[in-house]
Write an enzyme that holds these catalytic residues in place. Structure first.
Site, PDB file in Angstrom:
ATOM      1  N   GLU A 402       6.775  -7.763  -8.285  1.00 48.53           N
ATOM      2  CA  GLU A 402       5.509  -7.821  -8.308  1.00 48.53           C
ATOM      3  C   GLU A 402       4.868  -8.046  -9.897  1.00 48.53           C
ATOM      4  O   GLU A 402       4.184  -8.468 -10.315  1.00 48.53           O
ATOM      5  CB  GLU A 402       4.905  -6.324  -7.830  1.00 48.53           C
ATOM      6  CG  GLU A 402       4.871  -6.193  -6.387  1.00 48.53           C
ATOM      7  CD  GLU A 402       5.895  -5.845  -6.030  1.00 48.53           C
ATOM      8  OE1 GLU A 402       6.113  -5.693  -4.526  1.00 48.53           O
ATOM      9  OE2 GLU A 402       7.138  -5.743  -6.498  1.00 48.53           O
ATOM     10  N   HIS A 469       2.442   3.388   2.680  1.00 46.99           N
ATOM     11  CA  HIS A 469       1.832   2.102   3.094  1.00 46.99           C
ATOM     12  C   HIS A 469       0.339   2.357   3.476  1.00 46.99           C
ATOM     13  O   HIS A 469      -0.307   1.637   4.179  1.00 46.99           O
ATOM     14  CB  HIS A 469       2.386   1.563   4.169  1.00 46.99           C
ATOM     15  CG  HIS A 469       3.977   1.046   4.036  1.00 46.99           C
ATOM     16  ND1 HIS A 469       4.950   1.781   3.680  1.00 46.99           N
ATOM     17  CD2 HIS A 469       4.289  -0.276   4.001  1.00 46.99           C
ATOM     18  CE1 HIS A 469       6.118   0.880   3.840  1.00 46.99           C
ATOM     19  NE2 HIS A 469       5.670   0.028   3.785  1.00 46.99           N
TER      20      HIS A 469
END
Length: 662
Positions: A402, A469
């Site tokens: 990322e 999540h």
């Protein structure tokens, strides 16, 4: 020290000498000024000049270099005017950051240099983005970036090298191995002996040079660059050297054994090269003296000009304005200004995909990057079918890197491209957090380089996916000047805000609630359009109270209003940074009773900021205390019953009834 002149002419050898001498003489002068208090801080490169000088002069002048603290030779090698360089170090307005950042923390596209941030490692990923832009445009160029041996322990080092190797990007990663990371010796930083051992593990060539031999550095980089321009790929170049002074002057050198100084003093890059040139008859004593006097005169003139510049006079308007690149959206594209067109019923996820596809068509310079977004279409299938239309060069699967991918987005921006980075889940943005809040958000304020990057963030709870999540982390970014943060609640805004995010040349964090993807639909205009960033919209109108919210909160509030037959304004913020103060003022003054609702946790959420603003600016319009309803101040639990308790929906009714009864 052995110098091999090969076929280099005398003029080229002397050019290297002048390039080597200039930063040394500047440093000697700066150390005097530091003691006089005329420079606040200094990171010395004495003993390491051959690396930056040799590598810089080996490149084409339009090839980008990304230097660090000890690479003064990059700036002098690119002929940056000394008065501006000195003004930069003094914090003057004629420096490259207008006094906003220090030393080498700046870039200049005119000279094809991208300066560092203090975190060191992020430089490497930005270099990859610059090289990627060259590859996409079929430009035969190479990019050079530097890392110290200490900074090479950062995760950014691994991520940048891995991405460059996977994508075969023409980057020369120069590792300045000087044996210390500040005061920590190499043996306490890593277990391998040399960085060239790392190259094969990444699938890249690794080369080692004597970092104090300017001719060896120059020849090696020149040879590698010529090859990489024709056969793009990354190379790891390790330069063995030594830092003759402290990490910065205040830190001193007591931690370094004296015998190391004695050993490396014999390898001084300036002294040795100068002696060899004299022995070879390339340099005469007369010419040696002449070069020194010319450079010293240039230094004194640069200081004279810089010293005459006053320190910055604070301007509130300029400071605030420079956080963002000035931008006027095309109002003809906005639905709010009468851009009516045929519409088709679309789900939330399809509206996002539609906006992304049309933006790709509108902006051929736009590149999409993210995990599994190519053939697989992304875990939520937003980019399904994109590879067939746009190809894998523009729709790029990425490694799980990322930070490197966000950094590459900034690199693409530097070369005039647009970038989208998809976080597979908003939770995973933590791995790229530094690049967003310290590189993307601050680059325009620091040196005028905008970050034309959109970071898409699938967010929110409701699927019993647990703590990693399901987080709502928008408040991390609404606290960061330089970013724009949008959060649509319906399909028409989802498409319009995404298109607007790509139109805007500033970094935009785009939140999209996962539970809305396939649960709601509505008429969405078929053609390209934008929804203005920074403007709220009334999702429902009423005269009893005002609920200020966004995202999933709009649906919770609407559902409750229908159940209770509430005569309420429901103000959908749509944009969280900058949020629409005037729209908030209007609804507060209209109804006098205000509830702020968001899925994010209560403490530190944007609701607290809006509540404070209302209290400061609309207090006399209030008929009751401001109410906030948000998720619990805990991590998000996995079990559905616990998640339901965590979310604010079941507490919303009680808060509304309390507000109405006040």
């Amino acid at each position: 020290m052995n110098f091999d002149r090969k076929d280099y002419a005398n003029d080229e050898l002397l050019h290297l000498y002048k390039g080597l001498l200039k930063p040394r003489l500047i440093e000697e002068k700066m150390l005097i000024l530091l003691r006089q208090g005329k420079v606040s801080k200094w990171f010395s490169g004495i003993g390491q000049e051959a690396i930056s000088v040799g590598s810089t002069l080996a490149l084409h002048e339009d090839e980008y270099i990304l230097p660090l603290h000890r690479n003064l030779g990059v700036f002098t090698g690119r002929h940056i005017p000394l008065d501006r360089l000195f003004a930069q170090w003094q914090g003057k307005t004629t420096g490259y950051t207008k006094g906003r950042d220090r030393s080498f923390h700046f870039g200049t596209n005119e000279h094809h240099i991208v300066g560092m941030i203090s975190h060191l490692g992020p430089q490497l990923a930005v270099a990859g983005g610059i090289a990627l832009a060259d590859v996409l445009e079929k430009r035969h160029k190479v990019t050079v970036t530097y890392s110290g041996d200490g900074g090479a322990s950062e995760g950014d080092f691994h991520e940048a090298l891995n991405v460059a190797a996977v994508w075969q990007l023409p980057v020369i990663f120069i590792i300045e191995n000087n044996g210390y990371g500040l005061s920590t010796p190499s043996r306490e930083q890593f277990r391998f002996r040399y960085f060239i051992d790392k190259g094969p593990a990444y699938g890249m060539e690794a080369v080692q040079v004597d970092g104090n031999n300017v001719l060896e550095v120059y020849d090696t980089v020149k040879r590698l660059a010529e090859d990489l321009r024709q056969n793009p790929r990354p190379v790891l170049l390790e330069a063995l050297t030594f830092r003759m002074r402290g990490h910065e002057e205040a830190s001193g050198t007591k931690y370094v054994p004296q015998e190391l100084f004695e050993e490396w003093a014999q390898k001084d890059p300036v002294v040795n090269y100068e002696k060899w040139l004299l022995d070879e008859g390339v340099l005469s004593e007369t010419l040696r003296h002449q070069f020194r006097e010319q450079i010293k005169a240039e230094i004194e003139e640069g200081l004279r000009v810089a010293d005459a510049v006053p320190m910055p006079t604070p301007s509130l308007e300029e400071e605030v304005a420079d956080m963002y690149r000035p931008f006027e959206p095309d109002t003809a594209l906005q639905l709010e200004t009468g851009n009516s067109q045929p519409a088709t019923d679309k789900r939330f996820v399809d509206a996002i995909s539609d906006g992304l596809r049309q933006s790709m068509e509108r902006y051929p310079e736009l590149v999409l990057m993210g995990q599994d977004i190519a053939d697989y279409g992304g875990v939520f299938k937003v980019t399904e079918g994109f590879v067939a239309q746009f190809g894998k060069e523009r729709v790029r699967n990425t490694p799980l890197c990322e930070s490197a991918i966000v950094g590459a987005g900034l690199g693409l921006s530097i070369k005039g491209k647009k970038a989208m980075v998809e976080m597979q889940f908003a939770d995973f943005v933590t791995c790229g957090f530094n690049q967003i809040v310290n590189n993307l958000a601050k680059s325009h304020y620091r040196w005028g380089q905008n970050a034309d990057v959109v970071v898409r963030m699938p967010t929110g709870a409701g699927s019993a996916a647990g703590p990693f999540h399901s987080q709502s982390n928008e408040a991390w970014f609404t606290h960061t000047p330089g970013l724009k943060v949008v959060y649509p609640s319906n399909p028409v805004d989802a498409k319009g805000l995404l298109c607007a995010a790509f139109e805007d040349p500033n970094p935009v964090i785009y939140f999209e609630h996962k539970m809305l993807y396939r649960s709601i639909s509505g008429p969405v205009p078929d053609g390209y359009y934008t929804t203005p960033i920074g403007k709220a919209a009334l999702a429902r109108e009423g005269d009893t109270l005002s609920i200020i919210t966004y995202g999933m909160g709009v649906h919770w509030a609407t559902q409750l209003a229908e159940e209770l037959s509430l005569d309420a304004d429901i103000l959908d913020l749509r944009t969280l940074l900058p949020w629409d103060e005037e729209a908030v003022r209007r609804t507060v003054e209209k109804n006098g009773r205000v509830l702020i609702l968001h899925e994010d946790t209560l403490t530190g959420g944007i609701g607290g900021e809006i509540a404070a603003w209302i209290a400061e600016n609309c207090f006399t319009a209030l008929d009751a205390p401001i109410q906030r309803v948000a998720s619990l101040d805990t991590a998000i639990p996995f079990a559905p019953s616990l998640e339901k308790q965590f979310l604010p929906q079941q507490r919303l009714r009680t808060a509304v009834e309390k507000l109405l009864a006040y």
